[in-house]
Design an enzyme around this catalytic site. Structure first.
Site, PDB file in Angstrom:
ATOM      1  N   CYS A 230       0.854  -1.181   0.000  1.00  0.00           N
ATOM      2  CA  CYS A 230       0.000   0.000   0.000  1.00  0.00           C
ATOM      3  C   CYS A 230       0.894   1.236   0.000  1.00  0.00           C
ATOM      4  O   CYS A 230       1.976   1.233   0.590  1.00  0.00           O
ATOM      5  CB  CYS A 230      -0.929   0.086   1.198  1.00  0.00           C
ATOM      6  SG  CYS A 230      -2.084  -1.276   1.296  1.00  0.00           S
TER       7      CYS A 230
ATOM      8  N   SER B 248      17.860  -6.892   3.231  1.00  0.00           N
ATOM      9  CA  SER B 248      16.567  -6.444   2.702  1.00  0.00           C
ATOM     10  C   SER B 248      16.770  -5.267   1.756  1.00  0.00           C
ATOM     11  O   SER B 248      17.478  -4.324   2.085  1.00  0.00           O
ATOM     12  CB  SER B 248      15.657  -6.018   3.859  1.00  0.00           C
ATOM     13  OG  SER B 248      14.465  -5.469   3.366  1.00  0.00           O
ATOM     14  N   GLN B 249      16.155  -5.350   0.601  1.00  0.00           N
ATOM     15  CA  GLN B 249      16.206  -4.217  -0.326  1.00  0.00           C
ATOM     16  C   GLN B 249      15.426  -3.054   0.257  1.00  0.00           C
ATOM     17  O   GLN B 249      15.938  -1.955   0.403  1.00  0.00           O
ATOM     18  CB  GLN B 249      15.622  -4.650  -1.686  1.00  0.00           C
ATOM     19  CG  GLN B 249      15.737  -3.622  -2.792  1.00  0.00           C
ATOM     20  CD  GLN B 249      14.804  -2.430  -2.688  1.00  0.00           C
ATOM     21  OE1 GLN B 249      15.257  -1.275  -2.771  1.00  0.00           O
ATOM     22  NE2 GLN B 249      13.529  -2.655  -2.467  1.00  0.00           N
TER      23      GLN B 249
ATOM     24  N   THR C 264      10.455  -5.053   5.041  1.00  0.00           N
ATOM     25  CA  THR C 264       9.771  -6.347   5.024  1.00  0.00           C
ATOM     26  C   THR C 264       9.410  -6.787   6.445  1.00  0.00           C
ATOM     27  O   THR C 264      10.288  -6.928   7.313  1.00  0.00           O
ATOM     28  CB  THR C 264      10.683  -7.385   4.335  1.00  0.00           C
ATOM     29  OG1 THR C 264      11.001  -6.869   3.053  1.00  0.00           O
ATOM     30  CG2 THR C 264      10.007  -8.725   4.201  1.00  0.00           C
TER      31      THR C 264
ATOM     32  N   HIS D 167      17.798 -37.447  -6.503  1.00  0.00           N
ATOM     33  CA  HIS D 167      16.940 -37.802  -5.373  1.00  0.00           C
ATOM     34  C   HIS D 167      15.484 -37.409  -5.610  1.00  0.00           C
ATOM     35  O   HIS D 167      14.726 -37.251  -4.660  1.00  0.00           O
ATOM     36  CB  HIS D 167      17.485 -37.160  -4.095  1.00  0.00           C
ATOM     37  CG  HIS D 167      18.907 -37.528  -3.820  1.00  0.00           C
ATOM     38  ND1 HIS D 167      19.290 -38.790  -3.445  1.00  0.00           N
ATOM     39  CD2 HIS D 167      20.062 -36.819  -3.937  1.00  0.00           C
ATOM     40  CE1 HIS D 167      20.611 -38.837  -3.311  1.00  0.00           C
ATOM     41  NE2 HIS D 167      21.091 -37.645  -3.607  1.00  0.00           N
TER      42      HIS D 167
END
Ligand code: AGP
Length: 780
Positions: free
Chosen positions: A2, A518-519, A523, A674
């Site tokens: 937002c 973190s850019q 976050t 695997h």
């Protein structure tokens, strides 16, 4: 997630058209934060709606202006800002849908539909307006759930835009419904304007007639749990905006002719009394324990490299005599920079009040109920009395000067931000290293200097272990760097997905060093993990792009990656710059190690060549377009990598699924036998990262096994490789420059970024605003 944009002009006349345009442009700059729906609210002043030849009005004082602003326009639309723009053009200015050009004042008409001539539209000296672009959390992305939310949709007495989540919205809503308030939306936000109205009425009934807008907003935010950035507007307080922040980012911008701004400071704990003591604003940098300077200010080398913002102290005046000031609020600087470069970052529990050309910032004091017998909120008042009870203290906040250039938030010659940001990588990587990789007189790299971390290097070296933590692409950059950290620091290095840290209640200890990557620096998962690590006493280091962001402020020290604004939702240049920044950290932590001297030197010289190698890779653009054309109808794509390039496989796959909307899996090549091998047939496109490093022979064997199963191979190899095409003669070969093994991931991701970009465009998707995503994930 937002985006908030708000604007208040004080003594700077603006027409309705100018304000609407400002709001729409502000929202467009923030659209990457969410694009489910958008809306704005602004005063619908009589001066805009009626011919008014009475020039006396212009000379009347603030009170008259205030009384004019009785009506509020609220305009909302589902989808992109372009949809809102079309609606505003039609409904507010009577323009045709197919008129794609600027809003034309000559065609405008009043909100009652009456056509207006441009000469009748007079600018307004004071107008408070708020706008929002939404990433839906509570309730679907429809018009009714679109911000701004209102106390009631007929009168719009209180309107609010909100970023974040109100976790106690359900009990608040139940309380307000019990008291007769009708809710219209599914959102958590709607309780906020409703609470404004409820408390405002209760204060009046209790005889508290002089409650200020700021006091009211504080009483409202006192009731809220969760995270928020809020801007309030009200017909009861025309020409005023109040902003509040806890947990979600919010900046205020100031623009005036003089370069000075009024600032009124009372400096006392206030129980609501507006005892204004006018002081000169001394916005000196306070010592702050954060990655912008650590416990002490960062040495010049690090500070110099900050390309996004720099902090300066500004002198302010106490003048309130006819101030001509414009105030802005926005979720991030990109919406601010074309209007003003003078910003201040609001901190948690700040409430900022702008009116009459002044602003004041108050910090809400955490305390017990100070007035027994009174209540401000949903608890039952003992004597049925309502009164503002929140105590607050006026605080100083440093005004910073944005160094961000307007061009950095424009696409320029590129079609998309993602494309621009991929191509910006050589310069961005140079920025990450500038002033930090110190050269000798001959131009060779000599040592690493990280001002923001130097004071903590010894503590980190003494740590029991290093924990690298982040989400999505930032987590992938941690994977890319882990091996080098282990090698150079000789400490155990573990990886944590931030969202998992709290779920598992990870055992963190006070002798751990946690590096948060973190850019955005916003976050929510990473921020929560950081709070958790801090509570456990660990040293917290930030590797962050956004200066002034929550993570950069909350960490003990760190490095800004200086990649410049990243607008595309898909992280590209931030990824490569995060790796480079962490290479610098690993080098600086191992500078005392004699045994690692040669290795460190090779890496440092390799770093110098890195921007040029990335530039070489970008020349493959046409080849990647061709490959994308071949792959555009595919439903799935596997990418195998190992060692330093396991991260390349994961990050390449994340890019492909995130923007091209094609299922893609990044797989550790050692795991192929695997399980994943079962997926391989002649139809499945498979990319194998097999550049020449310590894993080369193992990757050659992987290629052989895939070929034996008829796999449709695309191989990323070093430019001097001659073996792989012999191993798989039918494979598509992508040649990339060879660099030091620990830097190869920076180069190898470039073809995958270009591939995902072209796949997205060819498949007709929006690479800058991929479906269901937003740039900053500020909800857990
Ligand atoms: C990357 O392309 C994604 N948009 C996403 O994975 C992102 O990297 C993640 O949300 C973390 O964001 P941050 O770096 O801003 O913390």
């Amino acid at each position: 997630m937002c985006g908030i944009f708000a604007y208040l002009n004080c003594g700077v006349p603006k027409t309705k058209k100018e304000i609407v345009e400002k709001l729409l442009v502000g929202l467009k700059r923030l659209e990457y934060r969410g694009y489910d729906s958008a809306g704005f609210a602004m005063d619908d002043n009589e001066k805009w709606c009626e011919d008014d030849d009475d020039d006396d009005d212009e000379e009347e004082g603030g009170d008259k202006k205030r009384h004019d602003a009785k009506k509020v326009i609220v305009c909302r639309e589902v989808g992109k800002i372009a949809n809102l723009e079309a609606l505003a053009r039609k409904e507010l200015f009577g323009e045709d849908d197919d008129d794609e050009n600027e809003v034309k004042a000559s065609k405008s008409k009043s909100s009652n539909g009456r056509k207006k001539s441009s000469s009748s539209i007079k600018p307004l000296d004071f107008c408070a307006s708020i706008a929002h672009t939404r990433w839906a959390t509570h309730g679907p992305p429809n018009k009714i759930n679109t911000h701004p939310h209102t106390s009631d949709s007929r009168e719009n007495e209180f309107v609010v835009v909100h970023n974040g989540i109100i976790t106690n919205h359900a009990p608040l809503r139940a309380m307000l419904e019990r008291r007769g308030m009708k809710f219209e939306t599914d959102t958590d936000t709607e309780v906020i304007p409703k609470l404004c109205k409820f408390l405002s009425d209760k204060f009046e009934e209790s005889g508290e007639k002089d409650v200020t807008f700021r006091q009211l907003a504080m009483e409202v935010t006192r009731q809220l749990q969760g995270a928020y950035a809020l801007v309030f507007k009200s017909t009861k307080y025309p020409g005023e905006l109040v902003a509040a922040k806890r947990g979600s980012p919010l900046l205020m911008g100031i623009s005036d002719d003089s370069g000075e701004v009024s600032c009124v400071i009372d400096g006392n704990l206030s129980d609501g009394a507006e005892e204004d003591v006018l002081l000169k604003k001394a916005s000196g940098n306070k010592k702050r324990k954060s990655m912008t300077g650590g416990a002490a200010a960062a040495p010049a080398a690090d500070a110099d490299t900050t390309t996004t913002t720099t902090r300066i102290t500004t002198t302010t005046t106490t003048t309130t005599n006819n101030p001509k000031v414009e105030f802005y609020f926005a979720s991030d600087a990109s919406a601010m920079v074309e209007h003003t470069k003078r910003v201040l970052v609001l901190e948690d529990d700040d409430v900022c009040h702008c009116h009459d050309g002044t602003y004041k910032i108050y910090k809400v004091e955490k305390q017990k109920h100070p007035h027994p017998g009174y209540t401000s909120g949903h608890d039952s008042p003992e004597y049925g009395l309502y009164k503002p009870v929140v105590l607050s203290k006026e605080v100083e906040r440093t005004i910073e000067t944005l160094e961000m250039e307007v061009e950095s938030i424009m696409k320029g010659e590129f079609d998309h931000f993602m494309q621009k940001e991929i191509f910006e990588q050589p310069e961005a990587i140079s920025s990450t290293m500038r002033g930090r990789l110190v050269l000798d007189v001959l131009g060779a790299a000599e040592r690493v200097m990280l001002g923001g971390m130097s004071q903590f290097a010894a503590t980190i070296r003494r740590s029991r272990r290093i924990i690298l933590c982040g989400c999505g692409t930032s987590y992938n950059s941690a994977i890319a760097i882990r091996q080098l950290f282990e090698e150079l620091t000789e400490l155990p290095v573990t990886l944590e997905l931030a969202s998992d840290v709290l779920d598992r209640r990870c055992p963190f200890f006070r002798d751990d060093t946690c590096i948060f990557i973190s850019q955005s620096g916003e976050t929510a998962d990473t921020l929560k993990a950081l709070e958790y690590a801090k509570a456990k006493g660990a040293l917290c280091v930030g590797i962050v792009n956004t200066v002034g962001s929550a993570i950069s402020r909350a960490t003990d020290c760190g490095v800004h990656i200086n990649a410049g604004a990243e607008i595309g939702v898909a992280s590209t240049k931030a990824y490569t710059c995060q790796i480079v920044a962490m290479v610098l950290v690993a080098l600086s932590l191992s500078e005392d190690s004699r045994s690692k001297h040669t290795r460190r030197d090779d890496i440092m010289q390799g770093l110098l060549k890195l921007p040029g190698c990335v530039k070489e890779c970008l020349k493959m653009d046409a080849i990647l377009l061709e490959l994308a054309q071949e792959l555009k109808e595919e439903h799935s794509l596997l990418i195998f990598g190992r060692g330093f390039n396991y991260a390349t496989a994961l990050e390449g796959a994340l890019k492909v699924k995130e923007v091209a909307l094609v299922h893609s899996e990044g797989i550790l090549a050692g795991e192929m036998k695997h399980g994943p091998l079962a997926l391989v047939d002649k139809h499945m496109p498979i990319i194998v990262v097999c550049t020449n490093d310590g894993s080369y022979e193992k990757q050659q064997s992987v290629v052989q096994q895939l070929k034996a199963r008829d796999g449709r191979l695309i191989l990323i190899v070093s430019d001097d490789d001659t073996e792989m095409e012999k191993t798989a003669p039918d494979a598509v070969i992508l040649r990339v420059p060879k660099v030091e093994d620990c830097l190869q991931a920076v180069v190898n991701i470039v073809p995958l970024q270009l591939l995902s970009y072209h796949l997205t465009v060819l498949r007709g998707h929006n690479c800058d605003q991929p479906r269901n995503l937003a740039k900053s994930v500020t909800v857990e």
